[in-house]
Scaffold this active site. Sequence first.
Site, PDB file in Angstrom:
ATOM      1  N   GLY A  72       0.794  -1.222   0.000  1.00 11.50           N
ATOM      2  CA  GLY A  72       0.000   0.000   0.000  1.00 11.50           C
ATOM      3  C   GLY A  72       0.823   1.267   0.000  1.00 11.50           C
ATOM      4  O   GLY A  72       2.042   1.249  -0.169  1.00 11.50           O
ATOM      5  N   GLY A 150      -0.779  -5.336   9.195  1.00 10.23           N
ATOM      6  CA  GLY A 150      -2.167  -5.691   9.464  1.00 10.23           C
ATOM      7  C   GLY A 150      -3.138  -4.564   9.177  1.00 10.23           C
ATOM      8  O   GLY A 150      -3.155  -4.008   8.080  1.00 10.23           O
ATOM      9  N   ALA A 152      -5.524  -0.945  10.616  1.00 14.38           N
ATOM     10  CA  ALA A 152      -5.614   0.232  11.481  1.00 14.38           C
ATOM     11  C   ALA A 152      -7.051   0.728  11.442  1.00 14.38           C
ATOM     12  O   ALA A 152      -7.516   1.224  10.416  1.00 14.38           O
ATOM     13  CB  ALA A 152      -4.652   1.320  11.013  1.00 14.38           C
ATOM     14  N   CYS A 168      -3.734   6.454   1.528  1.00 18.77           N
ATOM     15  CA  CYS A 168      -3.623   5.246   0.700  1.00 18.77           C
ATOM     16  C   CYS A 168      -3.527   5.582  -0.781  1.00 18.77           C
ATOM     17  O   CYS A 168      -3.871   4.763  -1.644  1.00 18.77           O
ATOM     18  CB  CYS A 168      -4.782   4.292   0.976  1.00 18.77           C
ATOM     19  SG  CYS A 168      -4.908   3.822   2.714  1.00 18.77           S
TER      20      CYS A 168
END
Length: 214
Positions: A72, A150, A152, A168
Site C-alpha cells: 500500500g 495488518g 488500522a 492510501c
Amino acid sequence: MQNSLIIRNLGRQDYEPTLQAMHEFTDQRTPETTDEVWLVEHNPVFTQGQAGKTEHLLNTGDIPVIQSDRGGQVTFHGPGQLVAYVLIDLRRNKLGVRDLVTHIENTVINTLSQFGVESNARPDAPGVYVDNKKICSLGLRIRRGCSFHGLALNINMDLTPFLRINPCGYAGMEMTQLALLSGPSELNKVQPVLVEELTKLLAYQSIEWITESN
C-alpha cells in the site's frame, strides 16, 4: 502451535520499534511458532508503504514520515486508532494472501456490525468503508509464507492529519471513525470484539491474552 493464537496488547508504542519487533518475530519463527496478533496504539506517525509515492505527502509538518515494508501507500497512525498486527503462518492455516485480506476485512465489518455500524469492503481499494468514508486501512507483507503488518481501525482519534496526505494514495479520500458513528470511543471496548471476530473467521481454538507494560 496450530489452532492456538496469542494476543499481545502492547499499549501505546512508537512505530519503529514495533516494526523492528515484527521483523524479528517473523525472521525467527519456525513451523511450530504460535501465531500472534499484536494490538497497539501508535504515537503520531505517517507510514509509507512499498507502493508509496512522495506526491501523496502533501504537508506532513512536524509528524514524522517512516518508510515501511507493508503493502500500500501512505497512511497515518495516532492515538485513538486501534492497530492490529496479524502475525500468522498462512501455509499452516491453508490461506492465500487474498483469503487473509478478505478475512481481515470481514473481521472489521463484523466488529463494526456489533456496534450497529454498517460497513463494506471495496474491490478497488483495500480497507473498510462506511458511506464511502474510510474507517479502516489495511496493509500486509508476506515473508516465508508468514504475514506481518495488518489493520488500522479509527476509533476516537484526531483525523486532521489525514488532510496532510492522500490517504492510501487517493486524493480527497474522506476518513471517519467509530466515535463519530455512535460507537464506543474506548479502544478497550473494541479490542475484544475484534479479536473474537478474527478468531472465529480463522478457526483458532485456543486464545491467550498477554498485556505488556510500556
